[in-house]
Motif scaffolding. Structure first.
Motif, PDB file in Angstrom:
ATOM      1  N   VAL A  28     -14.785 -17.764  43.310  1.00 23.78           N
ATOM      2  CA  VAL A  28     -15.255 -16.386  43.172  1.00 23.78           C
ATOM      3  C   VAL A  28     -15.881 -16.183  41.789  1.00 23.78           C
ATOM      4  N   ILE A  29     -15.239 -16.741  40.761  1.00 21.76           N
ATOM      5  CA  ILE A  29     -15.752 -16.615  39.398  1.00 21.76           C
ATOM      6  C   ILE A  29     -17.094 -17.342  39.259  1.00 21.76           C
ATOM      7  N   GLU A  30     -17.217 -18.494  39.902  1.00 26.04           N
ATOM      8  CA  GLU A  30     -18.481 -19.227  39.845  1.00 26.04           C
ATOM      9  C   GLU A  30     -19.601 -18.442  40.514  1.00 26.04           C
ATOM     10  N   ILE A  53     -17.387 -14.886  29.748  1.00 25.64           N
ATOM     11  CA  ILE A  53     -16.246 -14.153  30.306  1.00 25.64           C
ATOM     12  C   ILE A  53     -15.752 -14.834  31.580  1.00 25.64           C
ATOM     13  N   SER A  54     -16.683 -15.403  32.370  1.00 25.73           N
ATOM     14  CA  SER A  54     -16.291 -16.140  33.578  1.00 25.73           C
ATOM     15  C   SER A  54     -15.427 -17.347  33.223  1.00 25.73           C
ATOM     16  N   ILE A  65     -10.295 -26.772  28.455  1.00 27.39           N
ATOM     17  CA  ILE A  65     -11.721 -27.081  28.409  1.00 27.39           C
ATOM     18  C   ILE A  65     -12.541 -25.823  28.717  1.00 27.39           C
ATOM     19  N   ALA A  66     -12.061 -25.033  29.677  1.00 27.11           N
ATOM     20  CA  ALA A  66     -12.764 -23.806  30.045  1.00 27.11           C
ATOM     21  C   ALA A  66     -12.824 -22.833  28.873  1.00 27.11           C
ATOM     22  N   VAL A  67     -11.733 -22.731  28.119  1.00 25.45           N
ATOM     23  CA  VAL A  67     -11.714 -21.858  26.943  1.00 25.45           C
ATOM     24  C   VAL A  67     -12.749 -22.329  25.925  1.00 25.45           C
ATOM     25  N   ARG A  68     -12.798 -23.641  25.691  1.00 20.65           N
ATOM     26  CA  ARG A  68     -13.766 -24.182  24.730  1.00 20.65           C
ATOM     27  C   ARG A  68     -15.203 -23.883  25.157  1.00 20.65           C
ATOM     28  N   GLU A  69     -15.502 -24.091  26.448  1.00 20.75           N
ATOM     29  CA  GLU A  69     -16.855 -23.847  26.928  1.00 20.75           C
ATOM     30  C   GLU A  69     -17.176 -22.356  26.913  1.00 20.75           C
ATOM     31  N   GLY A  70     -16.160 -21.519  27.142  1.00 22.44           N
ATOM     32  CA  GLY A  70     -16.379 -20.083  27.070  1.00 22.44           C
ATOM     33  C   GLY A  70     -16.752 -19.645  25.666  1.00 22.44           C
ATOM     34  N   THR A 114     -26.482 -12.481  29.724  1.00 25.18           N
ATOM     35  CA  THR A 114     -26.063 -13.451  30.743  1.00 25.18           C
ATOM     36  C   THR A 114     -25.099 -14.472  30.161  1.00 25.18           C
ATOM     37  N   LEU A 115     -25.361 -14.897  28.925  1.00 23.02           N
ATOM     38  CA  LEU A 115     -24.441 -15.825  28.266  1.00 23.02           C
ATOM     39  C   LEU A 115     -23.052 -15.200  28.120  1.00 23.02           C
TER      40      LEU A 115
END
Length: 248
Positions: A59-61, A90-91, A192-197, A84-85
């Motif tokens: 859903v987030i994707e 936030i996603s 990893i998601a936190v880092r990419e966010g 958009t970034l």
């Protein structure tokens, strides 16, 4: 003077890349809607928090891909890039939160999931589909110089890692009863998601210097995305007719 210096794509090429990015975003949305429905249904049937978390990730994707489509529906996508970034960032953070809560709940005895054949099938299918979508997005984003497209491609690639984690977890749970296997690995994915966010929020999407097609193919070999970017020269505008390059 080297002949392989990256150049800014022509207006015609940029139009082609923009259409391609919109098409890839539409494909990502379509697949992830199907993935979310199947994963949430299978997770509810099997009482699997990992499958439910995977469905929420889908859903987030979708939200991230919709934001990218919205950006490139404008006449000047660059004007919408910053917002958009932020949406993509936030996603990433929301994904990390969902995965962390799901993993901690599983590790603290939130219930043992039953075997799920549909879950294994959707995880295996995603493991085959998502790397291809991510590679196509990243390739187009690099050539166009779009930070948002590269950031979204990393969101898609992260889904590949989650698919692998989910698949291993479901198989180990079904065959050996190791219910904790996917939860522990998912916590690494959350980090990893936190880092990419954070990178997306700062606008630090790597390898987004506009490249000519040949130069882009040459850089595709570095699977780590950022490797070699420090050596990539800034794109130079085409020289005016009759303009002579002067040696320093």
């Amino acid at each position: 003077m080297s002949t392989d210096t990256p150049t800014v794509p022509s207006l015609a090429r940029r139009a082609v890349l923009s259409r391609r990015i919109r098409m890839l975003a539409a494909m990502t949305i379509t697949y992830n809607v199907i993935e979310a429905v199947v994963a949430l249904w299978a997770g509810n049937v099997a009482d699997s928090s990992a499958l439910i978390g995977f469905g929420l990730d889908s859903v987030i994707e979708v939200a991230s891909a919709v934001a990218l489509s919205w950006q490139f529906s404008a006449k000047d996508p660059k004007r919408r890039e910053h917002l958009t970034l932020r949406i993509i960032a936030i996603s990433f953070f929301a994904l990390a939160a969902f995965v962390t809560v799901d993993s901690v709940t599983s590790l603290t005895g939130g219930g043992e999931a039953r075997h799920s054949t549909p879950g294994i099938v959707i995880a295996a299918l995603s493991l085959a589909v998502m790397p291809v979508l991510s590679w196509l997005q990243r390739r187009a984003g690099r050539e166009l110089g779009s930070k948002t497209t590269v950031a979204d491609s990393k969101q898609t690639l992260l889904c590949t890692y989650l698919s692998a984690v989910l698949l291993v977890g479901l198989v180990l749970n079904g065959t050996m009863g190791w219910w904790w296997a996917d939860a522990g690995a998912a916590l690494v994915i959350a980090a990893i998601a936190v880092r990419e966010g954070i990178n997306a929020w700062r606008g630090d999407a790597c390898c987004t210097v506009p490249l000519a097609a040949a130069a882009d193919v040459a850089t595709e070999a570095d699977d780590g995305c950022c490797e070699g970017c420090a050596k990539t020269p800034e794109p130079q505008p085409p020289a005016l007719k009759g303009e002579q390059l002067q040696e320093p």
